[in-house]
Design a protein around this motif. Structure first.
Motif, PDB file in Angstrom:
ATOM      1  N   ALA A 229       0.835  -1.205   0.000  1.00  0.00           N
ATOM      2  CA  ALA A 229       0.000   0.000   0.000  1.00  0.00           C
ATOM      3  C   ALA A 229       0.866   1.250   0.000  1.00  0.00           C
ATOM      4  O   ALA A 229       1.867   1.322   0.714  1.00  0.00           O
ATOM      5  N   GLU A 230       0.482   2.215  -0.818  1.00  0.00           N
ATOM      6  CA  GLU A 230       1.062   3.562  -0.738  1.00  0.00           C
ATOM      7  C   GLU A 230      -0.024   4.443  -0.146  1.00  0.00           C
ATOM      8  O   GLU A 230      -1.080   4.625  -0.757  1.00  0.00           O
ATOM      9  N   VAL A 231       0.226   4.950   1.065  1.00  0.00           N
ATOM     10  CA  VAL A 231      -0.839   5.605   1.817  1.00  0.00           C
ATOM     11  C   VAL A 231      -0.552   7.094   1.989  1.00  0.00           C
ATOM     12  O   VAL A 231       0.581   7.514   2.210  1.00  0.00           O
ATOM     13  N   PHE A 232      -1.631   7.877   1.896  1.00  0.00           N
ATOM     14  CA  PHE A 232      -1.539   9.328   2.071  1.00  0.00           C
ATOM     15  C   PHE A 232      -1.693   9.707   3.538  1.00  0.00           C
ATOM     16  O   PHE A 232      -2.448   9.065   4.262  1.00  0.00           O
ATOM     17  N   PHE A 233      -1.035  10.790   3.926  1.00  0.00           N
ATOM     18  CA  PHE A 233      -1.422  11.473   5.168  1.00  0.00           C
ATOM     19  C   PHE A 233      -1.426  12.972   4.913  1.00  0.00           C
ATOM     20  O   PHE A 233      -0.795  13.458   3.975  1.00  0.00           O
ATOM     21  N   ASP A 234      -2.176  13.695   5.751  1.00  0.00           N
ATOM     22  CA  ASP A 234      -2.418  15.137   5.588  1.00  0.00           C
ATOM     23  C   ASP A 234      -1.811  15.891   6.771  1.00  0.00           C
ATOM     24  O   ASP A 234      -2.538  16.282   7.690  1.00  0.00           O
ATOM     25  N   PRO A 235      -0.493  16.133   6.774  1.00  0.00           N
ATOM     26  CA  PRO A 235       0.101  16.748   7.970  1.00  0.00           C
ATOM     27  C   PRO A 235      -0.529  18.071   8.370  1.00  0.00           C
ATOM     28  O   PRO A 235      -0.707  18.352   9.553  1.00  0.00           O
ATOM     29  N   GLN A 236      -0.902  18.908   7.376  1.00  0.00           N
ATOM     30  CA  GLN A 236      -1.441  20.235   7.738  1.00  0.00           C
ATOM     31  C   GLN A 236      -2.772  20.155   8.492  1.00  0.00           C
ATOM     32  O   GLN A 236      -3.103  21.075   9.238  1.00  0.00           O
ATOM     33  N   ALA A 237      -3.496  19.054   8.291  1.00  0.00           N
ATOM     34  CA  ALA A 237      -4.765  18.898   9.020  1.00  0.00           C
ATOM     35  C   ALA A 237      -4.496  18.678  10.512  1.00  0.00           C
ATOM     36  O   ALA A 237      -5.407  18.796  11.329  1.00  0.00           O
ATOM     37  N   HIS A 238      -3.250  18.366  10.849  1.00  0.00           N
ATOM     38  CA  HIS A 238      -2.878  18.127  12.254  1.00  0.00           C
ATOM     39  C   HIS A 238      -2.018  19.265  12.796  1.00  0.00           C
ATOM     40  O   HIS A 238      -2.270  19.754  13.896  1.00  0.00           O
ATOM     41  N   THR A 239      -1.034  19.697  12.021  1.00  0.00           N
ATOM     42  CA  THR A 239      -0.194  20.801  12.512  1.00  0.00           C
ATOM     43  C   THR A 239      -1.050  22.060  12.725  1.00  0.00           C
ATOM     44  O   THR A 239      -0.796  22.832  13.647  1.00  0.00           O
ATOM     45  N   SER A 240      -2.101  22.222  11.919  1.00  0.00           N
ATOM     46  CA  SER A 240      -2.981  23.397  12.082  1.00  0.00           C
ATOM     47  C   SER A 240      -3.800  23.304  13.381  1.00  0.00           C
ATOM     48  O   SER A 240      -4.379  24.288  13.816  1.00  0.00           O
ATOM     49  N   ARG A 241      -3.828  22.106  13.994  1.00  0.00           N
ATOM     50  CA  ARG A 241      -4.516  21.936  15.291  1.00  0.00           C
ATOM     51  C   ARG A 241      -3.513  21.900  16.445  1.00  0.00           C
ATOM     52  O   ARG A 241      -3.852  21.533  17.570  1.00  0.00           O
ATOM     53  N   GLY A 242      -2.250  22.202  16.121  1.00  0.00           N
ATOM     54  CA  GLY A 242      -1.234  22.233  17.177  1.00  0.00           C
ATOM     55  C   GLY A 242      -0.546  20.904  17.441  1.00  0.00           C
ATOM     56  O   GLY A 242       0.179  20.753  18.425  1.00  0.00           O
ATOM     57  N   ILE A 243      -0.771  19.911  16.574  1.00  0.00           N
ATOM     58  CA  ILE A 243      -0.098  18.613  16.721  1.00  0.00           C
ATOM     59  C   ILE A 243       1.232  18.690  15.957  1.00  0.00           C
ATOM     60  O   ILE A 243       1.267  19.161  14.818  1.00  0.00           O
ATOM     61  N   GLY A 244       2.308  18.204  16.541  1.00  0.00           N
ATOM     62  CA  GLY A 244       3.611  18.286  15.895  1.00  0.00           C
ATOM     63  C   GLY A 244       3.713  17.358  14.688  1.00  0.00           C
ATOM     64  O   GLY A 244       3.184  16.247  14.706  1.00  0.00           O
ATOM     65  N   PHE A 245       4.416  17.815  13.653  1.00  0.00           N
ATOM     66  CA  PHE A 245       4.667  16.972  12.473  1.00  0.00           C
ATOM     67  C   PHE A 245       5.297  15.651  12.908  1.00  0.00           C
ATOM     68  O   PHE A 245       4.939  14.572  12.429  1.00  0.00           O
ATOM     69  N   GLU A 246       6.223  15.745  13.850  1.00  0.00           N
ATOM     70  CA  GLU A 246       6.948  14.555  14.314  1.00  0.00           C
ATOM     71  C   GLU A 246       6.012  13.538  14.978  1.00  0.00           C
ATOM     72  O   GLU A 246       6.169  12.322  14.798  1.00  0.00           O
ATOM     73  N   THR A 247       5.032  14.035  15.726  1.00  0.00           N
ATOM     74  CA  THR A 247       4.059  13.153  16.383  1.00  0.00           C
ATOM     75  C   THR A 247       3.318  12.326  15.340  1.00  0.00           C
ATOM     76  O   THR A 247       3.168  11.111  15.473  1.00  0.00           O
ATOM     77  N   VAL A 248       2.866  13.018  14.296  1.00  0.00           N
ATOM     78  CA  VAL A 248       2.061  12.375  13.258  1.00  0.00           C
ATOM     79  C   VAL A 248       2.888  11.318  12.530  1.00  0.00           C
ATOM     80  O   VAL A 248       2.515  10.137  12.446  1.00  0.00           O
ATOM     81  N   ILE A 249       4.035  11.736  12.027  1.00  0.00           N
ATOM     82  CA  ILE A 249       4.799  10.829  11.153  1.00  0.00           C
ATOM     83  C   ILE A 249       5.448   9.699  11.954  1.00  0.00           C
ATOM     84  O   ILE A 249       5.566   8.571  11.452  1.00  0.00           O
ATOM     85  N   SER A 250       5.803   9.956  13.200  1.00  0.00           N
ATOM     86  CA  SER A 250       6.428   8.889  13.996  1.00  0.00           C
ATOM     87  C   SER A 250       5.434   7.764  14.278  1.00  0.00           C
ATOM     88  O   SER A 250       5.793   6.580  14.226  1.00  0.00           O
TER      89      SER A 250
END
Ligand code: HPA
Ligand code: ZN
Length: 336
Positions: free
Chosen positions: A93-114
């Protein structure tokens, strides 16, 4: 044909991880994180999923993300998807994620991708499903914000295979992101973009993807059929088109099964995907089954559709060949 579809080894190339957040997991995470839900039950939540176009879907999609806060939440989201996909014989599977949908809520990029990366490793080790990650920019946000996101990803370059573009296409043409995608290409990312179905200026946007962006693949892109020159150009370049029938049936006027059949007849590298299966009910097998029934596809055509996904993937050539041989071998031993 149903068991043929269930058993064949499959690849999925158009899947938004945030779009796999099923109501039961959403409620579990809401409880774990003490997030108040606007719905009393899963049934009530499902009943509120009454979207009939892209913007009304996106409103629910972004609202649902409020429960995703910690690295463990992103792990659980992704791992749950990999379990489901693997149970349907999706092997890659090649899967998408939307970092800006989380960083715009104050969640760190690192939190999401890790969290997502850890789920990929765990899923490969325990389920045998291989995956690669595609970072999408939200096209209804600014090009500057996309560029900041691209830079935020620099520390994780080896965890991301490509970049994409999603969210609301209206008044947000590919050309808006020409500099961001040039910078992404320079960093060695593969490029894809959503060309959602039956949008304003659909074919103009697909031409921009080809001529101004230089994409390696097109997400959806069904409206290419409206322009014979566009069809020829996409075929000449060998670009894959990741079509999502059940998703299309919710936000456009049908499964577009006849169009998928036409794309096969035109020898385009079209494949079938599930997009946001928690919102458009149906994972890979249900999507393939729906198209097969609606367009009366033969077993060789189904094999072609499934093989196309591996052909259009961003795997190294040797692995691609391996998987395609598995598909061919399966089809040869399951002739009806
Ligand atoms: N199109 C546009 N944006 C999206 C989609 C889609 O199919 N899924 C999640 N965000
Ligand atoms: Zn999509």
């Amino acid at each position: 044909m149903r068991s043929f579809i269930e058993g064949i080894p499959k690849a999925e190339l158009h899947l938004h991880l945030e779009g796999t957040l099923e109501p039961d997991l959403k409620f579990q995470l809401a409880e774990r994180n003490a997030v108040e839900m606007p719905y009393a039950s899963e049934a009530e939540m499902r009943a509120a999923y009454d979207f009939d176009d892209l913007p009304s879907f996106l409103a629910m999609y972004y609202e649902g993300m409020s429960v995703l806060l910690t690295e463990d939440d992103f792990f659980d989201l992704a791992y749950t998807y990999f379990q489901k996909a693997s149970s349907q014989n999706v092997v890659y599977a090649e899967v998408f994620f939307d970092p800006q949908a989380h960083t715009s809520r104050g969640i760190g990029f690192e939190t999401v991708i890790s969290g997502i990366h850890r789920a990929q490793l765990e899923a490969e080790a325990t389920l045998g499903i291989r995956s690669q990650l595609i970072m999408c920019f939200l096209r209804d946000m600014s090009a500057e914000s996309a560029m900041e996101t691209l830079e935020a990803a620099d520390g994780y370059r080896e965890w991301i295979i490509g970049v994409g573009l999603d969210s609301d296409e209206r008044d947000n043409p590919p050309i808006k992101f020409v500099d961001v995608f040039a910078a992404a290409r320079q960093r060695g990312y593969r490029l894809t973009m959503h060309c959602d179905v039956d949008q304003a200026n659909s074919t103009d946007h697909i031409w921009q993807c080809l001529n101004d962006i230089g994409v390696d693949r097109i997400d959806h892109g069904v409206n290419a059929l409206d322009d014979p020159e566009l069809v020829t150009e996409i075929r000449t370049r060998g670009l894959g088109l990741t079509v999502c029938p059940i998703s299309n049936s919710y936000v456009t006027d049908g499964l577009k099964a006849a169009e998928i059949r036409r794309m096969l007849e035109l020898e385009l590298t079209v494949c079938v995907n599930s997009d946001d299966p928690a919102y458009f009910p149906g994972y890979m097998n249900e999507n393939l089954q729906a198209v097969q029934e609606a367009a009366d596809l033969s077993q060789p055509q189904m094999t072609q559709l499934v093989g196309n996904a591996f052909a259009a993937s961003w795997l190294p050539d040797d692995e691609k060949t391996d998987y395609r041989n598995q598909v061919t071998a399966y089809a040869e031993t399951h002739v009806r």
